[in-house]
Write a protein that holds these residues in place. Structure first.
Motif, PDB file in Angstrom:
ATOM      1  N   PHE A 100       0.840  -1.199   0.000  1.00 22.23           N
ATOM      2  CA  PHE A 100       0.000   0.000   0.000  1.00 22.23           C
ATOM      3  C   PHE A 100       0.876   1.250   0.000  1.00 22.23           C
ATOM      4  CE2 PHE A 100      -1.996  -3.427   2.320  1.00 22.23           C
ATOM      5  CZ  PHE A 100      -3.207  -3.549   1.656  1.00 22.23           C
ATOM      6  N   ASP A 101       0.291   2.330  -0.458  1.00 20.70           N
ATOM      7  CA  ASP A 101       0.946   3.622  -0.380  1.00 20.70           C
ATOM      8  C   ASP A 101       1.074   4.022   1.090  1.00 20.70           C
ATOM      9  OD1 ASP A 101       1.638   6.242  -1.778  1.00 20.70           O
ATOM     10  OD2 ASP A 101       0.123   6.846  -0.298  1.00 20.70           O
ATOM     11  N   LYS A 102       2.206   4.684   1.476  1.00 18.72           N
ATOM     12  CA  LYS A 102       2.411   4.917   2.912  1.00 18.72           C
ATOM     13  C   LYS A 102       1.415   5.919   3.494  1.00 18.72           C
ATOM     14  CE  LYS A 102       6.220   8.160   2.498  1.00 18.72           C
ATOM     15  NZ  LYS A 102       7.629   8.438   2.710  1.00 18.72           N
ATOM     16  N   GLU A 103       0.955   6.876   2.689  1.00 18.69           N
ATOM     17  CA  GLU A 103      -0.075   7.800   3.190  1.00 18.69           C
ATOM     18  C   GLU A 103      -1.373   7.044   3.483  1.00 18.69           C
ATOM     19  OE1 GLU A 103      -0.093  10.927   4.286  1.00 18.69           O
ATOM     20  OE2 GLU A 103       2.082  10.853   4.008  1.00 18.69           O
ATOM     21  N   GLU A 104      -1.664   6.065   2.653  1.00 11.83           N
ATOM     22  CA  GLU A 104      -2.861   5.234   2.848  1.00 11.83           C
ATOM     23  C   GLU A 104      -2.719   4.459   4.164  1.00 11.83           C
ATOM     24  OE1 GLU A 104      -3.338   2.639  -0.515  1.00 11.83           O
ATOM     25  OE2 GLU A 104      -5.097   1.650   0.349  1.00 11.83           O
ATOM     26  N   ARG A 108      -5.090   4.826   7.425  1.00 13.15           N
ATOM     27  CA  ARG A 108      -5.767   3.649   7.981  1.00 13.15           C
ATOM     28  C   ARG A 108      -5.465   3.507   9.472  1.00 13.15           C
ATOM     29  NH1 ARG A 108      -9.474   0.960   9.150  1.00 13.15           N
ATOM     30  NH2 ARG A 108      -9.496  -1.300   9.249  1.00 13.15           N
ATOM     31  N   GLY A 109      -4.220   3.827   9.836  1.00 12.70           N
ATOM     32  CA  GLY A 109      -3.791   3.640  11.215  1.00 12.70           C
ATOM     33  C   GLY A 109      -4.290   4.723  12.165  1.00 12.70           C
ATOM     34  N   GLU A 118     -13.860  11.497  14.961  1.00 15.45           N
ATOM     35  CA  GLU A 118     -13.599  12.432  13.861  1.00 15.45           C
ATOM     36  C   GLU A 118     -12.384  13.330  14.129  1.00 15.45           C
ATOM     37  OE1 GLU A 118     -16.988  13.874  16.405  1.00 15.45           O
ATOM     38  OE2 GLU A 118     -16.361  12.024  15.464  1.00 15.45           O
ATOM     39  N   GLU A 119     -11.871  13.300  15.378  1.00 14.21           N
ATOM     40  CA  GLU A 119     -10.688  14.081  15.724  1.00 14.21           C
ATOM     41  C   GLU A 119      -9.407  13.433  15.202  1.00 14.21           C
ATOM     42  OE1 GLU A 119     -10.922  16.857  18.435  1.00 14.21           O
ATOM     43  OE2 GLU A 119     -12.850  16.771  17.371  1.00 14.21           O
ATOM     44  N   GLY A 120      -9.489  12.202  14.753  1.00 11.81           N
ATOM     45  CA  GLY A 120      -8.305  11.441  14.352  1.00 11.81           C
ATOM     46  C   GLY A 120      -7.489  12.164  13.289  1.00 11.81           C
ATOM     47  N   ALA A 121      -6.178  12.211  13.467  1.00  8.40           N
ATOM     48  CA  ALA A 121      -5.317  12.880  12.488  1.00  8.40           C
ATOM     49  C   ALA A 121      -3.963  12.190  12.464  1.00  8.40           C
ATOM     50  CB  ALA A 121      -5.144  14.348  12.864  1.00  8.40           C
ATOM     51  N   VAL A 122      -3.319  12.225  11.325  1.00 10.11           N
ATOM     52  CA  VAL A 122      -1.991  11.631  11.213  1.00 10.11           C
ATOM     53  C   VAL A 122      -1.004  12.545  11.933  1.00 10.11           C
ATOM     54  CG1 VAL A 122      -0.167  10.937   9.628  1.00 10.11           C
ATOM     55  CG2 VAL A 122      -2.574  10.599   8.995  1.00 10.11           C
ATOM     56  N   PRO A 123      -0.248  12.035  12.942  1.00 12.19           N
ATOM     57  CA  PRO A 123       0.713  12.886  13.641  1.00 12.19           C
ATOM     58  C   PRO A 123       1.851  13.286  12.715  1.00 12.19           C
ATOM     59  CG  PRO A 123       0.865  10.624  14.431  1.00 12.19           C
ATOM     60  CD  PRO A 123      -0.268  10.664  13.461  1.00 12.19           C
ATOM     61  N   LEU A 128       8.970  12.941  15.366  1.00 12.49           N
ATOM     62  CA  LEU A 128       8.657  11.534  15.072  1.00 12.49           C
ATOM     63  C   LEU A 128       9.432  11.048  13.855  1.00 12.49           C
ATOM     64  CD1 LEU A 128       4.783  11.718  15.520  1.00 12.49           C
ATOM     65  CD2 LEU A 128       6.412  10.615  17.077  1.00 12.49           C
ATOM     66  N   GLY A 129       9.741   9.755  13.873  1.00 12.28           N
ATOM     67  CA  GLY A 129      10.370   9.153  12.704  1.00 12.28           C
ATOM     68  C   GLY A 129       9.373   9.137  11.563  1.00 12.28           C
ATOM     69  N   LYS A 130       9.886   9.285  10.313  1.00 15.74           N
ATOM     70  CA  LYS A 130       8.996   9.247   9.150  1.00 15.74           C
ATOM     71  C   LYS A 130       9.012   7.842   8.544  1.00 15.74           C
ATOM     72  CE  LYS A 130       8.935  14.052   7.765  1.00 15.74           C
ATOM     73  NZ  LYS A 130       9.262  14.455   9.158  1.00 15.74           N
ATOM     74  N   LEU A 131       7.834   7.395   8.120  1.00 13.82           N
ATOM     75  CA  LEU A 131       7.770   6.073   7.488  1.00 13.82           C
ATOM     76  C   LEU A 131       8.630   6.049   6.237  1.00 13.82           C
ATOM     77  CD1 LEU A 131       4.116   4.640   7.508  1.00 13.82           C
ATOM     78  CD2 LEU A 131       5.909   4.427   9.224  1.00 13.82           C
ATOM     79  N   LEU A 132       9.381   4.974   6.066  1.00 12.27           N
ATOM     80  CA  LEU A 132      10.080   4.778   4.797  1.00 12.27           C
ATOM     81  C   LEU A 132       9.048   4.359   3.754  1.00 12.27           C
ATOM     82  CD1 LEU A 132      13.143   2.709   6.109  1.00 12.27           C
ATOM     83  CD2 LEU A 132      12.995   5.185   5.767  1.00 12.27           C
TER      84      LEU A 132
END
Lengths: 181, 573
Positions: A100-104, A108-109, A118-123, A128-132
């Motif tokens: 999957f694409d890492k933004e996807e 999802r996470g 609805e407050e959920g947001a990508v930190p 923070l470490g960035k996903l490879l």
């Protein structure tokens, strides 16, 4: 004789491989007669000492920039690097996100899980470490000297590898010590 | 037999001339590993696991395709060979998803076994993580392309053994994919769900829905038996765990089918969702109620005695072993029953076994008369498919029985045009006439015209119909004057026509395994064993007597057919 210095760390991991290390049970008493455990994820000292260790042990795959840095730091500071567990050795279950694409994956996470409101947001903190782009096995990032696969690896295989090293031999896994599950 | 002298790992081996290095080694007890090779399939040389060092050859050679020659010196586990095998394994593992910890086949996987054998503890090649589909469009098994190593065993099994040629490979190189027909979902393809590909797959790419995650080879037991689906009588291996049949496989050693099975033999028996009868039932005040075995058997014995032989008709299914049918015939003939008949009576022209199924693999022209080989005798149908698609044999279908085999037929004639088929057969080298219950009126003429020229293979309806005939359970069922009817149906399905005939009966006993229209009509129900719980012999259409072995125990409260008949005989004195 000076004790052999060992450092361990976990990367993209469920921590089961470190549990397997503890599963060597009372043999750990025998082990500490010959081995000095320095840093580990469950001790105060998190980074391997700057003056180096003899043996570095990594569990888990490399999934973000922090883990990549941790793997490189361990490689620089140890003489012999052991990758333990299917994630460290092959990439393992963590690599399911490679389809999957890492933004996807982040959405999802952090946004779309059933338990997120609805407050959920990508930190996005800089701390923070960035996903490879994709999860890698440790040997795709740094040179690994010894591979001990298994999910988790058998405690006996870990015991065998460490005692072989103490005896001055490179461990070669055979029989029940070599498993992929 | 001409032999060739070769040396393998320093051992002198007298190999069959024309054999491959792999065959010669196996016959001498020397183990060379392989992945794409399968003893029932042609040699392919696709996987390179069986590479060996042959002295005076520039490169390593695949043992499965390399023929032996006089004086050849072979090394099967030299350092060079072992390194090459490890290299091949690393390439195989790095390509798709071969993470064992979430694979159903882990523990029984041929790829995994090789990795253990050669101590593969890591690989350095990049992993492409190409998203590949999982095709779950078939009812009975799933294809996960992520687990596939492109060995092409499935492709060869489908073409060479089944003659169906559904499977193929599309694209080239790293993009190669197993596909069905012109790349349609498997469930929409020409696949006949025989499951032969599933049985030969070395990895977790093909997964059986019913037995998935229900036990590895070390957890299960295997019982060799005979399939009860039709009178071909294929050899099966029943794979059981904790008193459940979890999978049925074709027995590679069985002479009749040589490992093949069809959907009716491999899958359908495990998807039977009829409800089991697990206690004797007696009709009281119009309703079936639970009873003890003694109550049920006493009632049956009293009624049978009261009714007397002349008003008693007995019917048995040919899906039970010959020994049961003998006990059945003995009991009811002893009672002077007016009829002791079979649920699937054998037409007179099929009463004598004729021909052998082996003949189908030697024919250059098939005349198929009055039988649907694609539905009712599928493994025999596969032999015809093989003949037509792989050996170029002609297929001539005669009569009005519809069959999917018509798709590959060269000629289709109506019954009235039988002479055209006879003329074609007379021109052929090795014609075989395959006939079934629908061939009736045509057989006398075919026998007269072709007895010198053709061989005949008769396919009898009813899986153990020959056993039933030999036990004296035959003839058409006649209700005329009968008041009591005893039906030994076991797990067989009883057709509407028969149920209609039972309308007028005063007293109906059903010795049956499942609830259904017969049980609903019965006055007493004696719960009996199903196919996997019975032992004895079945006689197939060729007249071959084959072992039928119980693989699991029946549920509590259910008795075996023979035990019930014996208990009833004792009650009757």
């Amino acid at each position: 004789m000076a004790k052999v210095k060992v450092a361990t760390d976990w990367l993209d991991v469920c921590s089961g491989c470190h549990m397997a290390l503890l599963d060597i049970d009372e043999r750990i008493v025998e082990l500490v007669k010959h081995v000095q455990f320095t840093s580990s994820p469950i001790t105060d000292l998190k980074h391997p000492p700057e003056d180096g260790v003899d043996v570095g042990i990594l569990s888990g795959a490399v999934g973000n920039t922090h883990q990549e840095a941790a793997a490189k730091e361990m490689r620089e500071r140890c003489k012999i690097l052991i990758a333990i567990g299917d994630c460290a050795v092959f990439g393992g279950i963590c690599t399911m996100r490679n389809f999957f694409d890492k933004e996807e994956v982040l959405r999802r996470g952090y946004v779309e899980t059933e338990s997120t409101d609805e407050e959920g947001a990508v930190p996005r903190s800089e701390e923070l470490g960035k996903l490879l782009d994709r999860v890698k096995a440790v040997n795709e990032v740094v040179k690994v000297d010894i591979h001990i696969p298994g999910c988790p690896p058998p405690a006996d295989a870990l015991w065998f590898a460490l005692t072989e090293l103490l005896a001055g031999r490179m461990p070669v896994l055979t029989g029940d010590n070599l498993t992929y599950e | 037999m001409a032999t060739v002298n070769i040396t393998i790992n320093g051992q002198k081996v007298a190999a069959r001339a024309g054999s491959t290095v792999l065959e010669a080694a196996r016959e001498a007890g020397i183990d060379i590993p392989f992945l794409c090779h399968h003893p029932a399939l042609t040699n392919w040389g696709a996987c390179r696991i069986c590479l060996v060092e042959v002295e005076k050859q520039r490169t390593l050679q695949p043992a499965c395709t390399f023929p032996v020659t006089e004086g050849m010196v072979v090394h099967t586990e030299s350092e060079k060979v072992v390194n090459a095998r490890k290299f091949v394994l690393e390439l195989l593992f790095s390509e798709r998803n071969h993470y064992c910890m979430y694979c159903q086949m882990s523990g029984d996987c041929e790829l995994q076994n090789l990795a253990y054998r050669y101590g593969l503890d890591s690989w350095l090649y990049p992993r492409p993580y190409t998203p590949l589909p999982v095709d779950a469009s078939r009812t009975y098994f799933v294809m996960d392309h992520n687990r596939c190593v492109l060995c092409r065993r499935c492709v060869r099994a489908c073409g060479e053994l089944v003659g169906n040629h559904t499977l193929g490979v599309r694209e080239r190189g790293a993009n190669s994919m197993i596909c069905a027909d012109m790349n349609v979902p498997f469930g929409l393809s020409s696949c006949i769900s025989c499951g032969t590909c599933l049985q030969v797959c070395p990895t977790g790419a093909l997964m059986d829905r019913r037995s998935a995650y229900r036990g590895r080879e070390t957890d299960v037991e295997r019982v060799k038996s005979t399939c009860a689906a039709c009178s071909v009588g294929c050899g099966v291996e029943l794979v059981t765990r904790n008193n459940h049949v979890i999978r049925i496989e074709g027995d590679w050693d069985a002479e009749v089918n040589k490992g093949l099975l069809c959907v009716a033999g491999r899958f359908e028996p495990l998807f039977d969702d009829r409800k089991r009868v697990v206690t004797p039932l007696v009709r009281r005040n119009g309703k079936l109620q639970e009873a003890t075995w003694d109550e049920a058997l006493d009632l049956v014995a009293d009624k049978l005695k009261a009714l007397g032989g002349a008003s008693l008709a007995a019917l048995a299914s040919p899906r039970v072993p010959t020994e049961t049918l003998q006990a059945f015939a003995q009991l009811f003939k002893g009672l002077q029953a007016k009829a002791v008949s079979s649920l699937k009576p054998v037409p007179d022209f099929l009463a004598k076994a004729e021909g052998s199924l082996d003949m189908l693999d030697e024919a250059d022209l098939y005349v198929v008369v009055g039988v649907d080989l694609a539905t009712d005798f599928q493994v025999a149908g596969m032999a015809v498919r093989r003949g037509v698609t792989n050996r170029g044999a002609y297929l001539v279908i005669v009569g009005e029985v519809e069959t999917e085999l018509a798709d590959i037929a060269h000629y289709q004639f109506k019954s009235t045009e039988v002479d055209k088929a006879i003329a074609l057969a007379k021109d052929a080298e090795a014609p075989v006439v395959v006939y079934g219950a629908g061939a009736g009126g045509l057989m006398p003429r075919l026998w007269v015209e072709l007895s010198e020229k053709a061989r005949f293979v008769g396919l009898v309806p009813g899986s153990n119909a020959r056993g039933a005939l030999s036990a004296g359970v035959d003839g058409a069922f006649d209700m005329e004057g009968a008041k009591g009817v005893f039906v030994l149906a076991a797990d067989d399905k009883v057709d509407e026509a028969l149920l209609g005939k039972l309308e007028g009966a005063e007293f109906v006993v059903a010795q049956a395994s499942y609830f259904g229209p017969l049980v609903e009509r019965a006055d007493v129900v004696l719960p009996t064993t199903i196919w996997a719980e019975k032992s004895g012999t079945f006689t197939n259409t060729e007249g071959r007597v084959q072992e039928f072995r119980a693989a699991v125990q029946p549920p509590a409260g259910v008795k075996d057919d023979q035990e019930i008949l014996k208990a009833l005989a004792e009650k009757l004195g």
